[in-house]
Scaffold this active site. Structure first.
Site, PDB file in Angstrom:
ATOM      1  CE1 TYR A   1       5.656   5.223  -3.470  1.00 22.12           C
ATOM      2  CE2 TYR A   1       6.785   3.141  -5.728  1.00 22.12           C
ATOM      3  CZ  TYR A   1       6.267   4.020  -3.929  1.00 22.12           C
ATOM      4  OH  TYR A   1       7.027   2.699  -3.556  1.00 22.12           O
ATOM      5  NE  ARG A   2       0.379  11.258  -2.891  1.00 21.76           N
ATOM      6  CZ  ARG A   2      -0.832  10.961  -1.384  1.00 21.76           C
ATOM      7  NH1 ARG A   2      -1.934  10.356  -2.648  1.00 21.76           N
ATOM      8  NH2 ARG A   2      -0.717  11.054  -0.862  1.00 21.76           N
TER       9      ARG A   2
ATOM     10  CG  ASP B   1      -2.461   4.643   3.482  1.00 23.06           C
ATOM     11  OD1 ASP B   1      -2.335   5.159   2.355  1.00 23.06           O
ATOM     12  OD2 ASP B   1      -3.450   5.257   3.951  1.00 23.06           O
TER      13      ASP B   1
ATOM     14  CG  HIS C   1      -6.051   1.551   5.884  1.00 21.58           C
ATOM     15  ND1 HIS C   1      -7.657   1.907   5.087  1.00 21.58           N
ATOM     16  CD2 HIS C   1      -5.529   2.729   4.382  1.00 21.58           C
ATOM     17  CE1 HIS C   1      -7.901   2.253   4.400  1.00 21.58           C
ATOM     18  NE2 HIS C   1      -6.948   2.921   2.869  1.00 21.58           N
TER      19      HIS C   1
ATOM     20  CG  ASP D   1      -6.810   3.139  -0.379  1.00 25.02           C
ATOM     21  OD1 ASP D   1      -7.671   3.273   0.271  1.00 25.02           O
ATOM     22  OD2 ASP D   1      -5.447   3.916  -0.318  1.00 25.02           O
TER      23      ASP D   1
ATOM     24  CG  HIS E   1     -10.535   3.289   1.375  1.00 19.20           C
ATOM     25  ND1 HIS E   1      -9.069   4.662   2.146  1.00 19.20           N
ATOM     26  CD2 HIS E   1     -11.403   4.296   1.813  1.00 19.20           C
ATOM     27  CE1 HIS E   1      -9.689   5.015   2.610  1.00 19.20           C
ATOM     28  NE2 HIS E   1     -11.125   5.152   2.501  1.00 19.20           N
TER      29      HIS E   1
ATOM     30  CG  HIS F   1      -2.063   1.015   1.274  1.00 20.91           C
ATOM     31  ND1 HIS F   1      -3.390   0.731   1.478  1.00 20.91           N
ATOM     32  CD2 HIS F   1      -2.199   2.070   0.455  1.00 20.91           C
ATOM     33  CE1 HIS F   1      -4.446   1.363   1.471  1.00 20.91           C
ATOM     34  NE2 HIS F   1      -3.376   2.414   0.979  1.00 20.91           N
TER      35      HIS F   1
HETATM   36 ZN   LIG Z   1      -7.220   4.222   1.785  1.00 21.76          ZN
END
Ligand SMILES: [Zn+2]
Length: 428
Positions: A63-64, A305, A232, A152, A179, A60
């Site tokens: 990397y944008r 995350d 998460h 997510d 998520h 998780h």
């Molecule tokens: Zn999330």
């Protein structure tokens, strides 16, 4: 080329032993007692008094890239992973454009391989643009190289969409990583509704915004048979339901983050927004349930995350700041220092949760084990000397973490991917 890693405390085959590790080009070829190797050696790495671990695996990370490369790129994200001892990561698809078609997934797979210094497995989205009800072509994205699907960043809001998505993912043989967050239960909250949120006068969201959706999804997972993975996980109710579902034979796995294990809502001062993330920090009772879930195997793995942001994205106002903190570069040392050293969990358990378990459960090609025949993906950690976590050492573009300044054991000395050194600590 033959590399010998000498005299380390090596975690192999479920045991910690003092050993030498022989690497031939990109593969581990032999492990034996110190001095056993009689063949030629081109390169020696002294690991005396150091831990030699399988390369860590984190399913998780964010990397944008493409979309918000001011926060992180595939390259800088992978350097941060290497700095933390990670050699395989799973990259989330909340990108712009999102990998929601076979062509876009294939492009991400190609870029990950070209621009990353670690192995980067790619998530595809569940729905087009991570929104609404239009499902992706599950068989197509799998064929293009996606290892799992996830929306997510947001929950799948309707049961009907999740039901159809689970059926599609199951048919394609793709894990579905959820998520879990019901938007109708957030009420504008920026932290967990609690005594602390009331003290600080900040809007709180009840933790059932997570667990209500977990309940829904576990029922759907049972009937569809999908490999349902909870991202998460953070509440005591979620843990109790996952424990029960596993007893009922539901094909469910879940991950927990270092910050939900180590911090609670009481650490929030209302101004330092490096304590703002989603899911938010929970109560002490939730934290205790997460640790119990780690100990009894209800929780299958640890994932960071890793969520880099710019300084401007994190103003000192909880109602304005972006959600998320970085995680790759602090995870192992923080967990070793705060869970293993006090005896909450064993070192081998922590290593399993951060390498073999995520690799095996997500079927990540040969990752997570330090054994002859496997790729030479490994990390060397210093468990003897403590060091201070410093922002100047971060390889990520993001410095948004509450762990900066902590004095920790478990600093990364060296990380190797396919026999190549991708991170090495500067000595002296
Ligand atoms: Zn999330």
């Amino acid at each position: 080329m033959t590399t010998l890693i000498q005299n380390g405390q090596v975690y192999t085959n479920g045991q910690l032993i003092v050993a030498d590790v022989v690497i031939d080009n990109d593969r581990i070829t032999a492990i034996g007692e110190p001095g056993f190797w009689q063949g030629s050696i081109d390169q020696r790495i002294d690991a005396t008094n150091k831990l030699v671990s399988p390369g860590l695996v984190d399913v998780h990370v964010h990397y944008r890239d493409p979309g918000e490369t001011q926060k992180e790129t595939i390259h800088t994200g992978s350097l941060a992973a290497a700095h933390g001892g990670f050699t395989t990561v799973g990259a989330m698809p909340n990108l712009d454009p999102a990998p929601d078609t076979p062509a876009r997934v294939a492009e991400m797979v190609r870029r990950n391989q070209q621009e990353g210094v670690v192995h980067i497995a790619q998530f595809a989205t569940i729905t087009t643009g991570r929104q609404g009800d239009q499902l992706v072509d599950f068989a197509g994205v799998k064929k293009a190289g996606a290892f799992a699907v996830s929306n997510d960043g947001s929950g799948v809001q309707t049961a009907g969409t999740m039901y159809q998505a689970m059926k599609g993912a199951a048919a394609a043989g793709l894990p579905l990583a959820a998520h879990v967050e019901d938007n109708s239960l957030l009420f504008g909250g920026v932290m967990t509704a609690s005594d602390r949120s009331r003290q600080l006068g900040l809007p709180g969201a009840p933790s059932v915004s997570e667990s209500a959706q977990v309940a829904r999804d576990l029922v759907l997972a049972k009937t569809t048979g999908v490999h349902y993975h909870i991202c998460h996980v953070s509440t005591k109710e979620s843990i109790a339901m996952v424990r029960f579902a596993k007893q009922q034979g539901v094909n469910v796995t879940c991950e927990v983050t270092p910050h939900h294990l180590l911090l609670t809502v009481d650490d929030i001062d209302g101004h330092d927004t490096n304590y703002k993330m989603n899911p938010p920090l929970r109560t002490k009772a939730d934290q205790q349930a997460l640790i119990a879930g780690l100990q009894d195997g209800t929780i299958d793995m640890i994932a960071t995350d890793h969520a880099p942001h710019t300084v401007a994205d994190k103003p000192a106002d909880f109602t304005q700041a972006a959600n998320g903190i970085t995680g790759s570069e602090t995870a192992f040392a923080e967990l070793y220092t705060n869970l293993v050293k006090p005896g909450t969990i064993s070192l081998t358990k922590l290593l399993d949760l951060m390498s073999a378990k995520p690799a095996d459960l997500f079927n990540l090609n040969q990752a997570g084990h330090l054994e002859p025949g496997r790729p030479a993906d490994l990390a060397i950690f210093d468990l003897q000397q403590s060091t201070r976590i410093q922002a100047a050492d971060y390889q990520s573009k993001g410095i948004n973490t509450p762990f900066t300044g902590d004095q920790v054991y478990g600093d990364t000395v060296l990380t190797m991917v396919d026999g190549h050194v991708v991170y090495q600590r500067k000595e002296g």
